[in-house]
Design an enzyme around this catalytic site. Structure first.
Site, PDB file in Angstrom:
ATOM      1  N   SER A 227      52.357  38.181 112.661  1.00 15.66           N
ATOM      2  CA  SER A 227      51.099  37.509 112.999  1.00 15.66           C
ATOM      3  C   SER A 227      51.160  35.996 112.761  1.00 15.66           C
ATOM      4  O   SER A 227      50.244  35.280 113.155  1.00 15.66           O
ATOM      5  CB  SER A 227      49.957  38.091 112.150  1.00 15.66           C
ATOM      6  OG  SER A 227      50.157  37.774 110.779  1.00 15.66           O
ATOM      7  N   LYS A 228      52.231  35.506 112.123  1.00 14.57           N
ATOM      8  CA  LYS A 228      52.231  34.127 111.634  1.00 14.57           C
ATOM      9  C   LYS A 228      52.460  33.107 112.764  1.00 14.57           C
ATOM     10  O   LYS A 228      52.958  33.446 113.836  1.00 14.57           O
ATOM     11  CB  LYS A 228      53.283  33.960 110.541  1.00 14.57           C
ATOM     12  CG  LYS A 228      53.031  34.857 109.338  1.00 14.57           C
ATOM     13  CD  LYS A 228      51.682  34.643 108.738  1.00 14.57           C
ATOM     14  CE  LYS A 228      51.302  35.465 107.544  1.00 14.57           C
ATOM     15  NZ  LYS A 228      51.957  36.684 107.234  1.00 14.57           N
ATOM     16  N   ASN A 229      52.162  31.815 112.469  1.00 12.62           N
ATOM     17  CA  ASN A 229      52.187  30.771 113.501  1.00 12.62           C
ATOM     18  C   ASN A 229      53.566  30.581 114.107  1.00 12.62           C
ATOM     19  O   ASN A 229      53.701  30.104 115.233  1.00 12.62           O
ATOM     20  CB  ASN A 229      51.726  29.440 112.911  1.00 12.62           C
ATOM     21  CG  ASN A 229      50.255  29.449 112.596  1.00 12.62           C
ATOM     22  OD1 ASN A 229      49.594  30.481 112.747  1.00 12.62           O
ATOM     23  ND2 ASN A 229      49.732  28.324 112.166  1.00 12.62           N
TER      24      ASN A 229
ATOM     25  N   GLN B  26      56.434  36.693 109.476  1.00 13.20           N
ATOM     26  CA  GLN B  26      55.933  38.021 109.854  1.00 13.20           C
ATOM     27  C   GLN B  26      55.173  37.894 111.187  1.00 13.20           C
ATOM     28  O   GLN B  26      54.735  36.803 111.559  1.00 13.20           O
ATOM     29  CB  GLN B  26      55.050  38.536 108.696  1.00 13.20           C
ATOM     30  CG  GLN B  26      54.335  39.841 108.923  1.00 13.20           C
ATOM     31  CD  GLN B  26      52.985  39.644 109.557  1.00 13.20           C
ATOM     32  OE1 GLN B  26      52.409  38.561 109.487  1.00 13.20           O
ATOM     33  NE2 GLN B  26      52.490  40.687 110.196  1.00 13.20           N
TER      34      GLN B  26
ATOM     35  N   TRP C 147      50.119  37.781 121.104  1.00 14.19           N
ATOM     36  CA  TRP C 147      50.946  37.111 120.110  1.00 14.19           C
ATOM     37  C   TRP C 147      51.859  38.130 119.446  1.00 14.19           C
ATOM     38  O   TRP C 147      51.381  39.177 119.063  1.00 14.19           O
ATOM     39  CB  TRP C 147      50.079  36.408 119.049  1.00 14.19           C
ATOM     40  CG  TRP C 147      50.949  35.680 118.049  1.00 14.19           C
ATOM     41  CD1 TRP C 147      51.310  36.125 116.815  1.00 14.19           C
ATOM     42  CD2 TRP C 147      51.609  34.425 118.245  1.00 14.19           C
ATOM     43  NE1 TRP C 147      52.146  35.221 116.214  1.00 14.19           N
ATOM     44  CE2 TRP C 147      52.351  34.167 117.074  1.00 14.19           C
ATOM     45  CE3 TRP C 147      51.655  33.503 119.301  1.00 14.19           C
ATOM     46  CZ2 TRP C 147      53.129  33.021 116.919  1.00 14.19           C
ATOM     47  CZ3 TRP C 147      52.419  32.371 119.133  1.00 14.19           C
ATOM     48  CH2 TRP C 147      53.146  32.129 117.954  1.00 14.19           C
TER      49      TRP C 147
END
Ligand code: PLP
Length: 434
Positions: free
Chosen positions: A197-199, A195, A21
């Protein structure tokens, strides 16, 4: 016979790779190259891909206006400013969240007041919010933590009854639904982080959405380029703010290109995140040492965003503490970690009541609030027992999920032996951290 835990020398339970991701395949790279070679690197207006992204994001959430920013923190701060929060006002928020949910108030010169959270959803409890209202209260910031929608009906009711603005911190919850509508569509503002790591992400970035022109213009007037203000401001009251004395919170073109490419995938990824999380909960939900969060009611159109997959531990049902539990999981190949170790109201900046120096912003008011252990017992308790599988499970990975479940089961089966090994000094102590 139980398999030996990896921390005791057994093989790790997880053998499969985690999905990478964010996805960076040829399609997104081609799109980034296309945008970078055909558009200005610094769009100062709602133009090009950034403009397209803002429009699509607003439409997706059923809102009139969107402003892209360089981060979720900036989107939150501008939201509070746009909602009319001024220095010396009080903003009610949660102590169990990422600090930016609360520092946005401090950055507006406002004073944080902490309300407690629901132990089963980790989000603000409207009854506690109601108890914390004072004549200085101006706004509520509600965070949909880990992707789980908060009690928006309850919070909207409190906000309306007391004339408070409601800002939704949707940083971790893009894709989540509450009663059939997307989170971010309920408060005066929805503020998102993009950012890495976000969905949905642009690497860095953020975006705010609102329906209120006046609030939108006020937010924009503090955070963007005068050229955009010239093009967009309609209300006479903000015309004298068209200058370069604002913050520069503009989004970078690269972020806009990545986030805009991701947006059409958001729902499909969220469905998969939910599928993986439910599979894990089904596998381990009955274990005596775990508690599951209360999940949104899908029958009424609500949906979790599953940024991460949260749990709480029942310390009375396990002979090892949470840190050792998480280290044991990590040895099995599971990224198990607590999220908030120290509640925000007990952090040094709050205890010292000083953010920018000289006691600002608490120095603005007489008799400012003090913060003490016991103010928010539920949140304080969660800081001792919450942990989560900190991974982005946005592709279908049932075998991986089963291995994660096996790892959790294995830790439980080995817990006595692990406790014994720790007592005998055979498991090294963790590095210090706060
Ligand atoms: C709940 C929450 N609010 C706000 C933010 C701030 O977003 P950013 O890092 O994009 O400034 C984050 C980021 O991690 C977050 O998790």
């Amino acid at each position: 016979m139980a398999e030996r835990a990896a921390i005791l020398g057994g093989p790790a339970a997880v053998t499969r790779p985690y999905p990478a991701w964010p996805p960076m395949d040829d399609e997104v790279i081609d799109e980034v190259v296309r945008v970078l070679t055909s558009e200005p690197l610094c769009p100062v207006g709602a133009t090009g891909t950034q403009g397209v992204f803002e429009k699509r994001f607003a439409e997706l959430h059923g809102r009139r206006f969107a402003l892209a920013t360089n981060g979720g923190t900036a989107a939150l701060m501008l939201s509070l400013h746009g909602a009319g929060v001024e220095p010396g006002d009080e903003v009610i928020g949660s102590p169990f969240t990422w600090g930016a949910s609360v520092s946005c108030a401090l950055q507006c010169g406002a004073i944080p007041v902490f309300a407690d959270v629901d132990p089963d959803t980790f989000t603000l409890d409207p009854r506690s919010v109601r108890e914390r209202i004072t004549p200085r209260s101006r706004a509520i910031v509600v965070v949909h933590l880990f992707g789980g929608p908060a009690d928006l009906d309850g919070l909207r009711k409190v906000a309306q009854e007391h004339g408070l603005a409601l800002v939704e911190d949707c940083a971790q919850a893009a894709g989540a639904l509450y009663r059939g509508r997307r989170i971010g569509a309920f408060g005066d503002f929805g503020a998102f982080s993009l950012q890495a790591s976000k969905n949905i992400t642009g690497g860095e970035g953020g975006i705010l959405i609102t329906d209120d022109r006046r609030m939108y213009e006020r937010a924009m007037s503090l955070g963007t380029h005068p050229q955009r203000l010239v093009a967009e401001l309609e209300l006479p009251e903000f015309r004298n703010k068209i200058d370069s004395l604002a913050f520069n919170f503009r989004m970078h073109t690269t972020s806009a290109a990545i986030a805009n490419w991701q947006l059409p995938h958001l729902d499909e990824w969220t469905d998969v995140r939910c599928r993986n999380a439910h599979r894990l909960y089904d596998r381990v939900g009955e274990l005596p040492f775990l508690r599951m969060p209360r999940l949104p009611d899908e029958a009424e159109g609500s949906r979790h965003g599953f940024y991460h997959i949260p749990f709480t531990l029942r310390p009375d049902a396990l002979p090892i503490d949470r840190d050792l539990f998480c280290r044991t999981l990590q040895a099995e190949g599971v990224p198990g970690e607590p999220y908030v170790r120290v509640p925000l109201h007990l952090r040094p900046r709050m205890q010292n009541r000083d953010y920018l120096g000289r006691g600002f912003p608490w120095s603005l008011v007489e008799d400012p609030p003090r913060y003490a252990r016991g103010d928010c017992p539920v949140a304080e308790g969660l800081c001792e027992v919450e942990w989560q599988v900190k991974a982005s499970l946005h592709t279908d990975v049932p075998e991986l999920v089963d291995e994660i479940a096996d790892a959790i089961v294995r830790v439980g089966e080995n817990a006595e032996a692990i406790a014994e090994a720790a007592r005998a000094g055979r498991i090294p102590a963790p590095a210090d951290r706060t």
